[in-house]
Design a protein around this motif. Structure first.
Motif, short mmCIF file in Angstrom:
data_model
loop_
_atom_site.label_atom_id
_atom_site.label_comp_id
_atom_site.label_asym_id
_atom_site.label_seq_id
_atom_site.Cartn_x
_atom_site.Cartn_y
_atom_site.Cartn_z
N GLU A 113 46.84 4.38 -41.76
CA GLU A 113 46.98 2.91 -42.17
C GLU A 113 46.30 1.83 -41.26
O GLU A 113 46.00 1.97 -40.09
CB GLU A 113 48.38 2.60 -41.97
N ARG A 151 49.99 11.06 -41.12
CA ARG A 151 49.79 9.79 -41.46
C ARG A 151 50.15 9.19 -39.97
O ARG A 151 50.90 9.64 -39.22
CB ARG A 151 51.07 9.43 -42.31
N ARG A 164 50.51 5.43 -38.33
CA ARG A 164 50.70 3.74 -38.63
C ARG A 164 51.05 3.23 -37.17
O ARG A 164 51.57 3.85 -36.28
CB ARG A 164 51.88 3.78 -39.67
#
Length: 299
Positions: free
Chosen positions: A162, A198, A200
Motif C-alpha cells: 500500500e 500485504r 501497509r
C-alpha cells in the motif's frame, strides 16, 4: 527470696535467652552472608564465561563468514559466466544450463546465509554501524514493490504494498529498513500458497509501523517466539520447499532493535501471520553526526 528478687532473676533469664537467640541469629546471618557472597561470585564467574562464549561465537561467525564469502562469490560468478550466452553459455546444452542454474541458485542461497551470519556477528559485537539519513517511506516501498513484482509468479497469491498516502518522511537507516522489509515480505511469500501478502504502514506520534500480513499457513502459538531464534525453523508442510536456515527473522528483530524499534508477530495455525515492525520516526543514535536536523513526518 523476695518477690522483687524473683522478678529480677526471671528478667535475667529472659535476657540470657534473648542473648543466646541473638547470637544464634548472628551466626546464621554470617553464614547466609557468606553463602550469598559465594553465590554472587559464582554467578559473576558464570556471567563472565557466558560473555566470553558470546564473544568467541561472534568472532567465529565473523571469521568464518569472511572466509566463505570469497569462494562462494567465485562460484556464483563462474556460474553466471557459464550461463551468459555471449561469454560461453552457448556451449552448454539445455540440461547443462539447468544444472549450472542449480549451482548458481545454491551459491546465492549460501551467500545470503553468510551475509546474515556476518550481520548478526557485527550486531552482537556492537560493530554494526547505523547510517541515519532522511528518507521518503514511499520510495522505500516503491523499490520493494519493484524488487518483488517479478518474483510473484503464482496467480493464486498477490502482493499488495500500500502507498503511504502522503509524502511520509522519517530519519533512519534506509538500507537496514529495506533489509528488514525484504525479509518479512519474502518470508510471507514463502509460506503463502493462496490469498495475499500485504504491506501497509500506520503512523502515530513519533512512531511508524510497517505491518506485513499474509493469508498463509500461520504459526502455532507455542512457536511464536521460536521463529526469532537463530537457526530454528517451525516444522510445516512448506518448509522443505522454503529456502533458508532460520536467520532472516532473528536478524530482522536484531536490526529492528538497532534502529530503536521492535519486531513482533501475531499468528495462528492456518490463519496467516502478521509481523509488525515499529520504529521511531526520528532515530538519533550515538553514531549520527552532531548538529544534523531531526526532521521527519508527513509532508
Amino acid at each position: 527470696m523476695t518477690e522483687s528478687s524473683s522478678e529480677i532473676e526471671r528478667l535475667r533469664a529472659e535476657l540470657g535467652a534473648r542473648d543466646a537467640e541473638l547470637s544464634r541469629l548472628r551466626s546464621e546471618l554470617a553464614e547466609t552472608n557468606s553463602g550469598v557472597l559465594a553465590l554472587y561470585a559464582e554467578l559473576e564467574a558464570q556471567a563472565e564465561a557466558l560473555r566470553r562464549a558470546s564473544d568467541l561465537k561472534s568472532s567465529f561467525l565473523s571469521n568464518v563468514s569472511h572466509e566463505l564469502r570469497t569462494p562462494i562469490a567465485s562460484v556464483i560468478n563462474l556460474s553466471r559466466l557459464l550461463l551468459d550466452e555471449e561469454l560461453g553459455g552457448g556451449r552448454l546444452d539445455g540440461e547443462q544450463r539447468r544444472q549450472v542454474g542449480f549451482i548458481a541458485r545454491a551459491g546465492e542461497a549460501l551467500l545470503e546465509m553468510v551475509i546474515s551470519l556476518l550481520d548478526l556477528a557485527r550486531i552482537e559485537a556492537g560493530r554494526m554501524e547505523v547510517a541515519v539519513r532522511p528518507l521518503l517511506v514511499g520510495d522505500v516501498l516503491a523499490t520493494l514493490r519493484g524488487m518483488f513484482r517479478p518474483l510473484v509468479t503464482r496467480q493464486e497469491v498477490s502482493l499488495v504494498i500500500e502507498e503511504p498516502g502522503t509524502r511520509l518522511t522519517m530519519r533512519s537507516d534506509e538500507g537496514k529498513l529495506a533489509q528488514i522489509l525484504r525479509n518479512l515480505v519474502g518470508n510471507a511469500l514463502k509460506f503463502t500458497e493462496l490469498g495475499e501478502v500485504r504491506l501497509r504502514t500506520s503512523v502515530e506520534p513519533e512512531w511508524i509501523s510497517f505491518i506485513v500480513s499474509d493469508t498463509g499457513i500461520g504459526i502455532p502459538d507455542e512457536h511464536l517466539e521460536r521463529v526469532f531464534r537463530e537457526f530454528e525453523q517451525v516444522p510445516n508442510a512448506l518448509q522443505a520447499a522454503a529456502r533458508g536456515v532460520g536467520l532472516g527473522l532473528p536478524l530482522s528483530r536484531s536490526l529492528a532493535e538497532l534502529l530503536g524499534g521492535t519486531l513482533t508477530v501475531t499468528s495462528a495455525a492456518g490463519e496467516g501471520s502478521r509481523f509488525t515492525l515499529r520504529l521511531p520516526l526520528v532515530l538519533q543514535p550515538a553514531q549520527s553526526a552532531p548538529g544534523e536536523p531531526a526532521e521527519a513526518g508527513v509532508g
